[in-house]
Write a protein that holds these residues in place. Structure first.
Motif, short mmCIF file in Angstrom:
data_model
loop_
_atom_site.label_atom_id
_atom_site.label_comp_id
_atom_site.label_asym_id
_atom_site.label_seq_id
_atom_site.Cartn_x
_atom_site.Cartn_y
_atom_site.Cartn_z
N ASP C 133 -8.90 55.89 -91.19
CA ASP C 133 -7.48 56.14 -91.40
C ASP C 133 -6.73 55.46 -90.27
O ASP C 133 -7.10 55.60 -89.11
N PHE C 135 -3.67 55.85 -88.89
CA PHE C 135 -2.94 56.59 -87.87
C PHE C 135 -3.90 57.35 -86.98
O PHE C 135 -3.66 57.52 -85.79
N ASN C 136 -5.01 57.83 -87.53
CA ASN C 136 -6.03 58.49 -86.73
C ASN C 136 -6.57 57.54 -85.67
O ASN C 136 -6.83 57.92 -84.53
N PHE C 138 -4.86 55.19 -84.28
CA PHE C 138 -3.87 55.10 -83.22
C PHE C 138 -4.00 56.26 -82.24
O PHE C 138 -3.94 56.08 -81.02
N VAL C 139 -4.21 57.49 -82.76
CA VAL C 139 -4.30 58.65 -81.87
C VAL C 139 -5.48 58.50 -80.93
O VAL C 139 -5.37 58.70 -79.71
N PHE C 140 -6.64 58.11 -81.48
CA PHE C 140 -7.80 57.98 -80.62
C PHE C 140 -7.70 56.77 -79.71
O PHE C 140 -8.23 56.78 -78.60
N GLU C 142 -4.99 55.94 -78.26
CA GLU C 142 -4.22 56.43 -77.13
C GLU C 142 -5.05 57.32 -76.21
O GLU C 142 -4.89 57.28 -75.00
N ILE C 143 -5.97 58.12 -76.79
CA ILE C 143 -6.84 58.93 -75.94
C ILE C 143 -7.67 58.02 -75.04
O ILE C 143 -7.76 58.22 -73.82
N LEU C 178 1.43 50.52 -83.80
CA LEU C 178 2.12 51.58 -84.53
C LEU C 178 3.22 50.99 -85.41
O LEU C 178 3.42 51.43 -86.55
#
Lengths: 96, 126, 496
Positions: C133, C135-136, C138-140, C142-143, C178
């Motif tokens: 996915d 967007f998922n 993108f979140v990881f 950033e982590i 993003l």
């Protein structure tokens, strides 16, 4: 350096604006984003998740994994601040 | 002319993004760079949220009492698109976390070199 | 049950143990090291199970929460993913074992939080490669990036400034990514990679899709340190603590190459990336320029770690150029090179960390006579150096061979020249170190070198064993490369 930054920003902005030519109009209820995935969230949120607030239903149920990732991001930032900013014990004693 | 009026919101957000982007890469004060980063990310968030809007009387994506109890079929065009709002809640949090780490690094540098200007710090390192 | 849930367990074990590490450290500080090794061992086991399942049964689809895609988040694990998962968990396990002495010396009072961010960084990388996915991802991403910035900022003199510059450029890259996701969402309504692959072919003529693709590529190029967007890499990896650079350097750029492969070939079909737009031509030129620039700048360095950073930049050029040649053999070589480069960079930075631990210094001029003082470390270094140069039977030779074969078949002689030039420059670079290390220049450096000469001894065992493991892995991957290619990489190459 500043002129190079200005040129890069203007080129990037112009390129982004070039992309807006084919975009759906603002507020179009028939745009692809309003038709493809989200109608199921709106119609089925009450029955599948028993939550009237659809944003909460998506955030916590359908896409709950992203919320877990977001929580970990906050935790990472917190740990980073402790790692970077905590004064060592000898410095703390010397300041007193 | 017509497409500018139909899409002026996107143009405004793009101009805002580029203001933030320019500040991020061209300014030499660390705090100004961080502020530029925040402007850039906020403009992206506004851009996404504007995708969710539906003209024609759509309301917030919170089901009314009647709809929540399944009394009649739910009109999809009566509620805004919830997905961009969800994504942007996460993006706001990510942007704050990045802001926090950036400020922590800036504080570290201030404690050591007592200045926040990039050129002076580079001189002090060499 | 473990086999069914293994895909989720890989990320969840790393994540939960990262959250529990401060508690473990509060109980007893020394336990953190063993806790990290235990967690990474469990994750490595799960990733090997996943690789085994993928090799026998094909692509795994794991749905988070049971929701069907595109309404929920889905893990899609095919051969490319599974290979990257094993590489990431294996590398991080080796660096964790290696890190004990160096973290205790460089960051004596902050080991607990260092290990927490270490595990969070690994969680981020694992989350990036396993998800289906956008967007998922993108979140990881950033982590992984946030923990990377923090780990690098705890290094030596000048590290906070290097980390700040990395933060600014890395955030620009993530924000461009993003923006790309946003533009794609606006015209398709979906965030799932497989779903986008079905919807997009009807929209290839749209300007929005073109702009989205361009922003994806520029954002990933910033994360990948593709020349000329590489400015953050030399300072950041040189000044970071040894364990941090040994973890981040092998993995971050290769994970970004993986993201590029996914976007170019899974989300956008190969037809778009190769025929419709001249993307692969641009990537080919970018790769060639990166190889030349990295090689030339590496020659000018006086500092060992900084030289290795420019070698990393050149290696990214190999992979990007291999994708740019755009035939099956060259992409096979590029994917094999991802595997080889992870192992080689790990070996190089591990040796640099050992030398830094022993000498407190990572300039080439300080390496007098190290071959006599540290024979085992330098033996491992020799194996890694031969692999970077490209000497059979080490793994580096085979990936170069496939890349050269692919570009000859496509008629790209410039790329062949760049690869051979890079091998020559690597020979010069590493022989310079071997020459400095072999002969005792004590006559000119006089008393200083002789006093240190009797004191410096072999590296501690906890740092030496992972380095040996890496050297052995380089030779084993080289010997078994046919097995790896037939069983894993052939399925990972996109159908062109």
């Amino acid at each position: 350096m500043k002129t190079l930054g200005l040129i890069v920003s203007i080129i990037a902005g112009a390129f982004l604006m070039y992309g807006t030519i084919d975009m759906p109009d603002w507020g179009d209820p028939n745009s692809p984003a309003s038709i493809h995935v989200s109608p199921r969230y709106i119609t089925n949120a009450a029955t599948e998740t028993a939550t009237p607030n659809i944003v909460t239903a998506v955030l916590a149920d359908y896409r709950g994994y992203d919320t877990l990732g977001e929580t970990v991001v906050i935790f990472t930032a917190g740990m980073a601040c402790i790692l970077l900013l905590r004064r060592r014990k000898d410095v703390r004693k010397a300041r007193r | 002319m017509d497409f500018i009026i139909a899409k002026y919101n996107y143009w405004i957000y793009i101009i805002l993004m580029m203001i933030g982007f320019y500040a991020m890469i061209s300014k030499s004060n660390l705090i100004k760079k961080i502020i530029g980063m925040n402007i850039f990310q906020t403009a992206i968030i506004l851009f996404f949220v504007s995708i969710a809007y539906k003209k024609g009387g759509a309301t917030l994506p919170i089901l009314t009492h009647a709809d929540a109890h399944g009394e009649h079929a739910i009109q999809v065009a009566g509620y805004l698109n919830p997905l961009p709002h969800v994504l942007m809640l996460t993006a706001i949090v990510v942007s704050i976390a990045t802001l926090g780490v950036a400020l922590a690094i800036a504080i570290m540098m201030y404690r050591k070199y007592h200045t926040l200007e990039e050129d002076e710090i580079l001189k002090a390192i060499k | 049950m473990i086999i069914e849930q293994a895909p989720a367990l890989i990320v969840v074990i790393a994540l939960m143990s990262a959250v529990a590490t401060p508690l473990v450290g509060w109980l007893r500080k020394d336990l953190c090291y063993f806790w990290v090794i235990l967690a990474l061992l469990a994750s490595t086991l799960c990733s090997v199970i996943v690789l085994n399942t993928v090799m026998h049964e094909g692509v795994i689809h794991y749905r988070m929460g049971g929701w069907l895609p595109p309404w929920g988040i889905e893990y899609v694990i095919d051969h490319l993913n599974a290979m990257m998962l094993v590489l990431i968990t294996g590398t991080s396990l080796l660096v964790a074992i290696y890190s004990k002495k160096s973290v205790e010396t460089e960051l004596p009072d902050r080991t607990v939080y260092f290990y927490t961010l270490f595990l969070l960084q690994v969680t981020g990388f694992l989350g990036i490669v396993i998800t289906g996915d956008l967007f998922n991802l993108f979140v990881f991403l950033e982590i992984a990036s946030l923990s990377g910035y923090a780990l690098i900022a705890t290094g030596e003199e000048g590290a906070p400034f290097a980390a700040f510059r990395y933060l600014i450029l890395g955030t620009v890259g993530a924000c461009f990514y993003l923006l790309g996701v946003g533009y794609l969402y606006m015209v398709t309504g979906s965030l799932n990679m497989a779903d986008l692959a079905e919807i997009l072919p009807g929209l290839y003529g749209s300007k929005v899709v073109l702009v989205a693709f361009a922003f994806f590529m520029v954002g990933i190029a910033l994360k990948m340190a593709l020349f000329p967007l590489h400015m953050w890499l030399p300072d950041a990896y040189t000044k970071a603590p040894s364990a941090a650079s040994a973890l981040i350097a092998p993995l971050m750029t290769k994970v970004a190459v993986y993201i590029m492969l996914r976007i170019m070939f899974t989300v956008f079909r190969p037809y778009f990336s190769i025929d419709l737009l001249p993307v692969t031509k641009i990537l080919l030129y970018a790769g060639i320029i990166a190889i030349f620039a990295g090689a030339v700048m590496a020659l000018a360095q006086r500092d060992f770690k900084r030289m290795l950073c420019y070698v990393v930049i050149a290696e990214v050029g190999y992979m990007v150029g291999g994708v740019g040649v755009a035939n099956a053999v060259a992409i096979k070589g590029a994917i094999l090179h991802i595997m080889n480069d992870v192992v080689m960079t790990l070996g190089l930075f591990a040796v640099a960390g050992i030398l830094n631990y022993k000498m407190k210094n990572h300039e080439i001029g300080a390496f007098d006579n190290i071959f006599k003082k540290m024979p085992y470390t330098m033996a491992a270094f020799l194996v890694v150096a031969l692999s970077v140069i490209g000497v059979p039977p080490t793994c580096g030779f085979f990936s170069k061979w496939y890349l050269i074969q692919g570009s000859v078949m496509a008629g790209n002689w410039t790329f062949v020249v760049a690869l051979l030039f890079s091998s020559l420059v690597n020979i010069i670079l590493f022989f310079r170190i071997i020459e400095t290390g072999y002969y005792d220049f004590g006559a000119s450096g006089s008393g200083h070198a002789h006093e240190e000469g009797t004191a410096v001894s072999e590296a501690p065992l906890s740092m030496l064993i992972p380095t040996f493991f890496v050297a052995a892995a380089i030779i084993l991957i080289g010997l078994y490369n046919q097995f790896i290619i037939i069983n894993i990489i052939n399925f990972a190459v996109p159908k062109l």
